[in-house]
Design an enzyme around this catalytic site. Structure first.
Site, PDB file in Angstrom:
ATOM      1  N   ASP A 195       0.855  -1.195   0.000  1.00  0.00           N
ATOM      2  CA  ASP A 195       0.000   0.000   0.000  1.00  0.00           C
ATOM      3  C   ASP A 195       0.889   1.242   0.000  1.00  0.00           C
ATOM      4  OD1 ASP A 195      -2.298   1.551  -0.055  1.00  0.00           O
ATOM      5  OD2 ASP A 195      -2.581   1.514   2.117  1.00  0.00           O
ATOM      6  N   ASP A 212       2.457   2.091   7.966  1.00  0.00           N
ATOM      7  CA  ASP A 212       1.197   1.456   7.560  1.00  0.00           C
ATOM      8  C   ASP A 212       1.419   0.119   6.849  1.00  0.00           C
ATOM      9  OD1 ASP A 212      -1.493   1.121   7.218  1.00  0.00           O
ATOM     10  OD2 ASP A 212      -1.794   2.842   5.904  1.00  0.00           O
TER      11      ASP A 212
END
Ligand SMILES: Nc1ncnc2c1ncn2[C@@H]1O[C@H](COP(=O)(O)OP(=O)(O)O)[C@@H](O)[C@H]1O
Ligand SMILES: [Mg+2]
Length: 257
Positions: A195, A212
């Protein structure tokens, strides 16, 4: 509590949490946390406070779709707390098909386990990245839906996402090179971020920080190469607008070669 009430409560959390400054040491203050977090998250936070990981909960850093990130004070350092929402929006559509179906009466339990597993996965991915020499927030501990990690910033001010940092072409080139180097380091450790974008890269001066990693996958995942291609594509797309030229195939070869 009905689903609607729960949703309302979550929205209230997002609105109000940044106004809160709660000293978790003081049980009276802890009382006021009730009604902000769901009971299970609250218990988890109590536990982490008792273990000495959290001394004071600070303001909200980010409210995302699946998780909120808070600033907190640890015993001798600032920490970031990522709290995955058990009633995350991703599960909402799913739920509407499932409620009332007796085969899914354990759904609530399943949903929680999925979120808990996800949280643990992010901790492990960060550990792996950290060990590989990629600059990420150092992960400290995870419990249930709560992940504690190094706070990237100072005096309660988090470092900015790279997308909002003005960059000279030289600075952009340096940050790009480091980003590619990190993607390669992850790849060599059998990991794909999956991501990667200007939202999940922080820039601290000239220091590039990946964040993340809940969704990061190992290379044996069926979509690993697709995710890697997308990470590279996103990286090049962003840095192109900052004056960096790079060829996707060439970079792919550099990373996998
Ligand atoms: N360890 C950290 N230190 C400082 N800021 C952080 C940290 N982790 C996350 N953030 C901030 O919170 C935002 C959301 O965190 P992230 O892990 O990307 O969650 P989401 O899944 O909501 O995108 C990030 O873009 C960053 O600005
Ligand atoms: Mg993010």
């Amino acid at each position: 509590m009905s689903k609607l009430q729960l949703e309302k409560k979550i929205r209230a959390i997002d609105r109000d949490i940044d106004k809160l400054r709660i000293r978790t040491k003081d049980s009276k203050d802890l009382k006021s946390l009730e009604g902000v977090f769901d009971t299970s998250t609250l218990k988890t936070l109590y536990h982490l406070a008792n273990k000495g990981y959290i001394e004071a909960l600070g303001g909200v850093i980010s409210t995302g779709k699946e998780a909120n990130v808070y600033h907190a004070r640890g015993r001798d350092r600032e920490v970031a707390i990522k709290i995955y929402r058990i009633a995350a929006s991703d599960f909402r559509a799913m739920q509407s098909y499932i409620i009332g179906d007796p085969r899914f009466k354990n759904m609530k339990h399943d949903k929680r386990s999925i979120v808990f597993t996800w949280t643990k996965k992010e901790l492990r991915n960060l550990k792996k990245a950290h060990a590989a020499g990629v600059r990420v927030p150092e992960p400290f501990v995870s419990r249930n839906n709560v992940l504690l990690m190094e706070f990237i910033g100072n005096n309660e001010t988090p470092v900015q996402q790279i997308r909002v940092v003005p960059l000279t072409p030289d600075q952009a080139q340096d940050a790009f090179d480091t980003t590619i180097d990190y993607i390669k380091k992850l790849y060599l450790e059998n990991l794909v971020h999956a991501d990667l974008s200007e939202f999940n890269i922080l820039l601290n001066g000239s220091e590039v920080v990946f964040i993340d990693m809940g969704q990061s996958v190992t290379l044996d995942h069926p979509n690993a190469m697709k995710f890697l291609t997308r990470d590279i594509h996103n990286t090049i797309r962003f840095f192109r607008r900052r004056g960096v030229t790079a060829d996707e195939n060439q970079i792919m070869n550099l990373i996998t070669g």
